[in-house]
Design a protein around this motif. Structure first.
Motif, PDB file in Angstrom:
ATOM      1  N   VAL A   1      48.220  33.951  45.623  1.00  0.00           N
ATOM      2  CA  VAL A   1      48.190  33.772  44.171  1.00  0.00           C
ATOM      3  C   VAL A   1      49.516  33.197  43.683  1.00  0.00           C
ATOM      4  O   VAL A   1      49.542  32.264  42.871  1.00  0.00           O
ATOM      5  CB  VAL A   1      47.860  35.104  43.454  1.00  0.00           C
ATOM      6  CG1 VAL A   1      48.083  34.989  41.962  1.00  0.00           C
ATOM      7  CG2 VAL A   1      46.424  35.518  43.750  1.00  0.00           C
ATOM      8  N   ALA A   2      50.621  33.718  44.192  1.00  0.00           N
ATOM      9  CA  ALA A   2      51.941  33.206  43.794  1.00  0.00           C
ATOM     10  C   ALA A   2      52.065  31.724  44.133  1.00  0.00           C
ATOM     11  O   ALA A   2      52.557  30.934  43.325  1.00  0.00           O
ATOM     12  CB  ALA A   2      53.043  34.009  44.473  1.00  0.00           C
TER      13      ALA A   2
ATOM     14  N   GLY B   1      50.522  39.201  38.929  1.00  0.00           N
ATOM     15  CA  GLY B   1      49.697  40.401  38.811  1.00  0.00           C
ATOM     16  C   GLY B   1      48.450  40.166  37.986  1.00  0.00           C
ATOM     17  O   GLY B   1      47.351  40.590  38.354  1.00  0.00           O
ATOM     18  N   GLY B   2      48.595  39.458  36.888  1.00  0.00           N
ATOM     19  CA  GLY B   2      47.452  39.180  36.017  1.00  0.00           C
ATOM     20  C   GLY B   2      46.402  38.327  36.707  1.00  0.00           C
ATOM     21  O   GLY B   2      45.201  38.574  36.586  1.00  0.00           O
TER      22      GLY B   2
ATOM     23  N   LYS C   1      41.176  37.663  39.529  1.00  0.00           N
ATOM     24  CA  LYS C   1      40.399  37.275  40.710  1.00  0.00           C
ATOM     25  C   LYS C   1      39.640  38.467  41.291  1.00  0.00           C
ATOM     26  O   LYS C   1      38.501  38.322  41.732  1.00  0.00           O
ATOM     27  CB  LYS C   1      41.311  36.666  41.772  1.00  0.00           C
ATOM     28  CG  LYS C   1      41.798  35.281  41.419  1.00  0.00           C
ATOM     29  CD  LYS C   1      42.763  34.753  42.467  1.00  0.00           C
ATOM     30  CE  LYS C   1      43.235  33.370  42.126  1.00  0.00           C
ATOM     31  NZ  LYS C   1      42.362  32.338  42.675  1.00  0.00           N
ATOM     32  N   MET C   2      40.248  39.656  41.282  1.00  0.00           N
ATOM     33  CA  MET C   2      39.562  40.837  41.801  1.00  0.00           C
ATOM     34  C   MET C   2      38.352  41.185  40.942  1.00  0.00           C
ATOM     35  O   MET C   2      37.290  41.541  41.460  1.00  0.00           O
ATOM     36  CB  MET C   2      40.522  42.024  41.901  1.00  0.00           C
ATOM     37  CG  MET C   2      41.500  41.905  43.049  1.00  0.00           C
ATOM     38  SD  MET C   2      42.516  43.367  43.284  1.00  0.00           S
ATOM     39  CE  MET C   2      43.825  43.069  42.103  1.00  0.00           C
TER      40      MET C   2
ATOM     41  N   ARG D   1      35.586  38.681  41.697  1.00  0.00           N
ATOM     42  CA  ARG D   1      34.942  38.975  42.979  1.00  0.00           C
ATOM     43  C   ARG D   1      33.997  40.167  42.855  1.00  0.00           C
ATOM     44  O   ARG D   1      32.891  40.162  43.404  1.00  0.00           O
ATOM     45  CB  ARG D   1      35.989  39.243  44.055  1.00  0.00           C
ATOM     46  CG  ARG D   1      36.728  38.010  44.491  1.00  0.00           C
ATOM     47  CD  ARG D   1      37.782  38.317  45.521  1.00  0.00           C
ATOM     48  NE  ARG D   1      38.566  37.142  45.827  1.00  0.00           N
ATOM     49  CZ  ARG D   1      39.658  37.148  46.566  1.00  0.00           C
ATOM     50  NH1 ARG D   1      40.107  38.268  47.099  1.00  0.00           N
ATOM     51  NH2 ARG D   1      40.323  36.030  46.802  1.00  0.00           N
ATOM     52  N   GLN D   2      34.421  41.188  42.143  1.00  0.00           N
ATOM     53  CA  GLN D   2      33.572  42.370  41.974  1.00  0.00           C
ATOM     54  C   GLN D   2      32.328  42.035  41.171  1.00  0.00           C
ATOM     55  O   GLN D   2      31.228  42.487  41.486  1.00  0.00           O
ATOM     56  CB  GLN D   2      34.355  43.500  41.296  1.00  0.00           C
ATOM     57  CG  GLN D   2      33.584  44.790  41.186  1.00  0.00           C
ATOM     58  CD  GLN D   2      33.192  45.357  42.531  1.00  0.00           C
ATOM     59  OE1 GLN D   2      33.944  45.306  43.488  1.00  0.00           O
ATOM     60  NE2 GLN D   2      31.997  45.909  42.617  1.00  0.00           N
ATOM     61  N   GLU D   3      32.484  41.225  40.133  1.00  0.00           N
ATOM     62  CA  GLU D   3      31.324  40.821  39.344  1.00  0.00           C
ATOM     63  C   GLU D   3      30.342  40.033  40.193  1.00  0.00           C
ATOM     64  O   GLU D   3      29.117  40.214  40.064  1.00  0.00           O
ATOM     65  CB  GLU D   3      31.772  39.984  38.138  1.00  0.00           C
ATOM     66  CG  GLU D   3      32.445  40.807  37.066  1.00  0.00           C
ATOM     67  CD  GLU D   3      32.980  39.978  35.916  1.00  0.00           C
ATOM     68  OE1 GLU D   3      33.247  40.580  34.865  1.00  0.00           O
ATOM     69  OE2 GLU D   3      33.149  38.754  36.069  1.00  0.00           O
TER      70      GLU D   3
END
Length: 70
Positions: free
Chosen positions: A28-29, A53-54, A59-60, A63-65
């Motif tokens: 991500v960085a 962090g945001g 993204k998490m 992915r969960q959705e």
């Protein structure tokens, strides 16, 4: 919070995921153009650290959705 509980923010709920999260943070960085170095990155601005962090959280959630949709 009891006096026996640990107050470290660096502990993970699933310690086995530590390496995967580190790699995810580095990816991500890199996408955001923020250079991370091994170890302490205290020279990052609040904006840079917050962006990493945001974006990780964003993204998490995405992915969960996707997983919940299938």
């Amino acid at each position: 919070m009891s006096s026996n509980s640990k107050s470290s923010n660096s502990e993970m709920a699933v310690p086995e995921a530590k390496d995967a999260m580190k790699q995810f943070k580095e990816e991500v960085a890199s996408e955001l153009g923020v250079n991370l170095k091994d170890g302490y990155n205290g020279d990052l601005t609040s904006r840079e650290a917050g962006s990493i962090g945001g974006e990780m959280v964003k993204k998490m959630i995405m992915r969960q959705e996707e997983q919940m949709k299938n």
